[in-house]
Design an enzyme around this catalytic site. Sequence first.
Site, PDB file in Angstrom:
ATOM      1  CE  LYS A  20       1.005   1.111   4.472  1.00 31.62           C
ATOM      2  NZ  LYS A  20       1.798   2.311   4.875  1.00 31.62           N
ATOM      3  CG  ASP A 145      -0.449   0.269   8.406  1.00 35.00           C
ATOM      4  OD1 ASP A 145      -1.184   1.197   8.786  1.00 35.00           O
ATOM      5  OD2 ASP A 145       0.713   0.451   7.987  1.00 35.00           O
TER       6      ASP A 145
END
Length: 292
Positions: A20, A145
């Site tokens: 990401k 995350d």
Amino acid sequence: MTQNQINQSAWAEKWPAPAKLNLMLRITGQRSDGYHLLQTVFQFIELCDWITFHPVDDGRVSLQKPIPGVPEADDLIIRAAKLLKAETGCEQGVRIEVEKNLPMGGGLGGGSSDAATTLVVLNALWGLQLSMEKLMELGLTLGADVPVFVYGYSSWAEGVGEKLERIDIPEQWFVVIKPNCHVDTKEVFLSKDLTRNSKSIRIADFIAGQHQNDCLGVVRERYQSVKDALVDLSEFSEARLTGTGACVFAQFDSEEAAVSAYRSLQKKWQVYLVKGVNESPLFSKLKSGNIS
């Protein structure tokens, strides 16, 4: 094809654990327990670790090839699998094979993504039927995350990163540089120079171009190789930091422009040419019908 046949074929598959980018990161406050309150935007990129799950009969959870220097019990993949077993009472075992492509310590979320893929795929392979919301809750105990990788879509995130809202972002090309250093995230968040009182913004403000990263100043001054990478990348497009780094990235309007920058930079740097995607490659594969 029966559910059992689907799951049997899925055991032989390689499952993606995508990277990401944080396209924006604002620190808007700090909780009494020390955790920072954030606003950030996550988008996935087509750079993945690949994980294969092999069934075993003895109920054990293990890695086929542990990471050198990392005790197996501390690996997020192992912790994720054992967390599923503890939560559900599952007695099945697994041997996990990882093809590691994401750089460690780069701010691309590799460890968190590996853990999320483990949670999502083993939940299906083991027939545990935990909801996405429950998997996100479990993931948060492994790392801030992890929930976004379980969620599987580009997201506007708040809180400590766990409050997610789906957001559609143009799927453009990126060039990502991995400087030859490991940024200490804890050190960055403890820095007295870190901005901790940014004004909260709205999604519309981000879309309009507000994409500062409040960690950039601290990281740039403490890590010369990050500073150098930012300078070199900025010759081609606006250079930005993902998370606390060390990776820096730039966005391009065309593949041709990104390829040109990539070719120039790869002579000096560890560099990646990648496409941004709003749906996680893991969930794109899940939709293909190999697993449910």
